[in-house]
Each structure stands twice: as C-alpha cells, then as structure tokens.
Scaffold this motif. Structure first.
Motif, short mmCIF file in Angstrom:
data_model
loop_
_atom_site.label_atom_id
_atom_site.label_comp_id
_atom_site.label_asym_id
_atom_site.label_seq_id
_atom_site.Cartn_x
_atom_site.Cartn_y
_atom_site.Cartn_z
N ASP A 20 -4.29 -17.70 -13.38
CA ASP A 20 -4.99 -16.58 -12.77
C ASP A 20 -3.97 -15.47 -12.54
N LEU A 21 -4.06 -14.42 -13.34
CA LEU A 21 -3.10 -13.32 -13.31
C LEU A 21 -3.68 -12.17 -12.49
N ARG A 22 -3.02 -11.82 -11.39
CA ARG A 22 -3.47 -10.69 -10.59
C ARG A 22 -2.85 -9.40 -11.13
N GLU A 23 -3.41 -8.29 -10.73
CA GLU A 23 -2.87 -6.99 -11.13
C GLU A 23 -1.59 -6.71 -10.36
N PRO A 24 -0.56 -6.14 -11.02
CA PRO A 24 0.68 -5.83 -10.30
C PRO A 24 0.48 -4.69 -9.31
N THR A 25 1.30 -4.70 -8.28
CA THR A 25 1.31 -3.63 -7.28
C THR A 25 2.56 -2.78 -7.47
N ALA A 26 2.62 -1.69 -6.75
CA ALA A 26 3.81 -0.84 -6.79
C ALA A 26 5.03 -1.64 -6.33
N GLU A 27 4.85 -2.51 -5.34
CA GLU A 27 5.96 -3.34 -4.87
C GLU A 27 6.50 -4.23 -5.99
N ASP A 28 5.59 -4.82 -6.79
CA ASP A 28 6.02 -5.64 -7.92
C ASP A 28 6.88 -4.83 -8.88
N VAL A 29 6.42 -3.63 -9.20
CA VAL A 29 7.16 -2.78 -10.15
C VAL A 29 8.52 -2.40 -9.58
N MET A 30 8.58 -2.07 -8.28
CA MET A 30 9.85 -1.69 -7.67
C MET A 30 10.83 -2.85 -7.65
N GLU A 31 10.34 -4.08 -7.53
CA GLU A 31 11.22 -5.24 -7.48
C GLU A 31 11.60 -5.77 -8.86
N ILE A 32 10.67 -5.69 -9.82
CA ILE A 32 10.91 -6.29 -11.14
C ILE A 32 11.30 -5.25 -12.18
N LEU A 49 9.75 -3.89 -26.07
CA LEU A 49 9.24 -4.89 -25.13
C LEU A 49 10.40 -5.65 -24.49
N ARG A 50 10.22 -6.04 -23.23
CA ARG A 50 11.24 -6.76 -22.48
C ARG A 50 10.65 -8.12 -22.05
N PRO A 51 10.75 -9.15 -22.92
CA PRO A 51 10.12 -10.43 -22.62
C PRO A 51 10.62 -11.12 -21.35
N LYS A 52 11.88 -10.93 -21.00
CA LYS A 52 12.38 -11.54 -19.75
C LYS A 52 11.70 -10.93 -18.54
N VAL A 53 11.49 -9.63 -18.57
CA VAL A 53 10.81 -8.95 -17.47
C VAL A 53 9.34 -9.38 -17.45
N ALA A 54 8.72 -9.48 -18.62
CA ALA A 54 7.34 -9.95 -18.69
C ALA A 54 7.23 -11.36 -18.12
N GLY A 55 8.21 -12.20 -18.40
CA GLY A 55 8.21 -13.56 -17.84
C GLY A 55 8.26 -13.55 -16.33
N ARG A 56 9.04 -12.64 -15.78
CA ARG A 56 9.10 -12.52 -14.31
C ARG A 56 7.75 -12.07 -13.74
N TYR A 57 7.08 -11.17 -14.47
CA TYR A 57 5.74 -10.76 -14.05
C TYR A 57 4.76 -11.92 -14.11
N ILE A 58 4.79 -12.70 -15.19
CA ILE A 58 3.89 -13.85 -15.31
C ILE A 58 4.10 -14.79 -14.13
N SER A 59 5.36 -15.10 -13.83
CA SER A 59 5.68 -16.00 -12.74
C SER A 59 5.13 -15.46 -11.42
N ARG A 60 5.38 -14.20 -11.17
CA ARG A 60 4.98 -13.59 -9.89
C ARG A 60 3.47 -13.39 -9.78
N LEU A 61 2.87 -12.85 -10.84
CA LEU A 61 1.45 -12.51 -10.78
C LEU A 61 0.54 -13.73 -10.87
N ALA A 62 1.00 -14.78 -11.55
CA ALA A 62 0.20 -16.00 -11.67
C ALA A 62 0.61 -17.06 -10.64
N LYS A 63 1.65 -16.76 -9.86
CA LYS A 63 2.14 -17.66 -8.81
C LYS A 63 2.53 -19.03 -9.37
N VAL A 64 3.33 -18.99 -10.45
CA VAL A 64 3.88 -20.22 -11.02
C VAL A 64 5.39 -20.05 -11.14
#
Length: 101
Positions: A20-32, A49-64
């Motif tokens: 379950d992937l949530r939409e990123p917030t401004a805080e997510d963008v400022m941190e990642i 494309l920056r796959p390592k950054v995308a991976g950090r988003y997946i982890s954070r937004l999907a809470k895994v």
C-alpha cells in the motif's frame, strides 16, 4: 494506492503480494530528495532516474524495510519507480526511460 507484486516478498516477517503506497508529502521530499535529476543533453533536457532514491521512497511510503524493497523483481521496482515519478509529474518520462532500458 495498492500495488500488486509480480512475485511475493517478505516484509515484517510475512510474505506479501501487495504493498500500500501512500502519496509523498513535502516532508518526505525534504528528507529523501527527488527520485530523478534533470540533465542537459545535446538534444535538450532529459530525466535521469535515481533507483536508490526510489527505493527509499518505496520503503517509506509503503512502510516496509529496505531489506524488503531489495527483494522486489526488477519489473516491480520499475513499476514502483514509474508510480513514484507520477507523484512528481514525471510519470511519462519514467515509463519511457524504463522501456528504453
């Protein structure tokens, strides 16, 4: 947004077929940071494309955990990268870059 995986992964000690992937917030963008770079080329601007950054988003937004993200198939990683880029208005460019790879 529920995303079905092509192959199960283990997250929090359980096998999962969907994240379950949530939409990123401004805080997510400022941190990642952004999951792409705009680059100049001979024929204009492009998107790198920056796959390592995308991976950090997946982890954070999907809470895994990142260890779960690393289990994704390449096609699932590409799917998530396209979805994440879509949050930034870059979905079409990501899809084209992924198809060309």
């Amino acid at each position: 947004m529920i995303v079905t995986l092509s192959k199960p992964i283990t997250a929090h000690g359980e096998e999962v077929m969907q994240l379950d992937l949530r939409e990123p917030t401004a805080e997510d963008v400022m941190e990642i940071g952004f999951p792409y770079l705009v680059v100049q080329s001979d024929d204009g601007q492009g998107v790198e494309l920056r796959p390592k950054v995308a991976g950090r988003y997946i982890s954070r937004l999907a809470k895994v955990p990142m260890s779960s993200v690393k289990q994704l198939t390449v096609s699932d990683l590409s799917k998530f990268q396209g979805l994440i880029m879509g949050f930034f208005g870059q979905g079409d460019e990501a899809a084209a870059a992924t198809e060309g790879a």
